[in-house]
Scaffold this motif. Structure first.
Motif: not given
Length: 227
Positions: A170-179
């Motif tokens: 889903c390229p349009s999805m606003d995805v963040l991650y905590f690494d």
């Protein structure tokens, strides 16, 4: 309260002890070398906050999902201490534990652990509620529980891998991650004390890890029985 916590569900083991307002934590990113280091880590954490096992109010651990060996390691240690010192052990879902620091995130939180074989142990949360209970699942299924109009925060030891899969599908999805490495034992203490406040029962003698997936031996046995 006075407590001991262990998260050995993944490759990075965390052990912590708290004596009311004082806490000592050890994070050991040592992979398969966890086993000989667990008991010395427990002993050191307790000494740093000037406690002995007899003084503990409770103990807590990540009960799964996670690695078979890591989960059994924590269960064996705390179950032995339970028998020796008559202290209750509270089991907390690993995915709940990883999601807890982000309970006030304005969006949806996906807590995840890479389960290999194109699968993930995953759960979805929003506004303190669980939208998808922890399960052994696929990226495709998780997506069906996500609101594509909201920010999505991925957390857990394999958050970057899962976030990459989400963006791929889903390229349009606003995805963040905590690494960054989170001291998961802080979440364990908070969630266990919530269980105590709500008068929930500790683990029973017969209760063990929640794997969410059969072991290779169990799968092989099932396969033979089906032939």
């Amino acid at each position: 309260m006075k407590a001991l916590a262990i998260d050995s569900a993944g490759g990075c083991m965390t052990v912590a002890a708290k004596n009311d307002d004082f806490t000592a934590s050890l994070i050991l990113d040592i992979g398969p070398k966890q086993s000989p280091e667990l008991l010395p880590a427990i002993d050191l954490a307790l000494k740093k906050v000037e406690l002995v096992p007899e003084e503990l109010d409770y103990m807590t651990l990540c009960k799964g999902p996670g690695t078979f060996t890591g989960l059994r390691l924590a269960f064996a240690a705390l179950k032995a201490m339970e028998l020796s010192f008559n202290k209750p052990v509270y089991g907390v879902s690993t995915l709940d534990c990883y999601a807890f620091p982000f309970k006030n995130f304005c969006g949806q939180v996906v807590s995840t652990v890479d389960a290999k074989k194109d699968q993930f142990f995953a759960a979805v949360y929003e506004d303190g509620k669980t939208l998808l209970e922890p399960e052994d699942t696929t990226t495709e299924k998780v997506i069906t529980f996500l609101d594509k109009s909201k920010k999505i925060l991925c957390t857990g030891p394999d958050a970057a891998i899962f976030a990459g899969e989400l963006k791929k599908q889903c390229p349009s999805m606003d995805v963040l991650y905590f690494d960054s490495q989170i001291n998961t034992c802080k979440s364990l203490f908070a969630l266990a004390e919530k269980m105590i406040e709500e008068k929930k029962e500790p683990l029973k003698d017969f209760e063990g890890p929640e794997y969410l997936r059969k072991s290779e031996a169990e799968l092989a046995l099932s396969s033979r029985q089906e032939i």
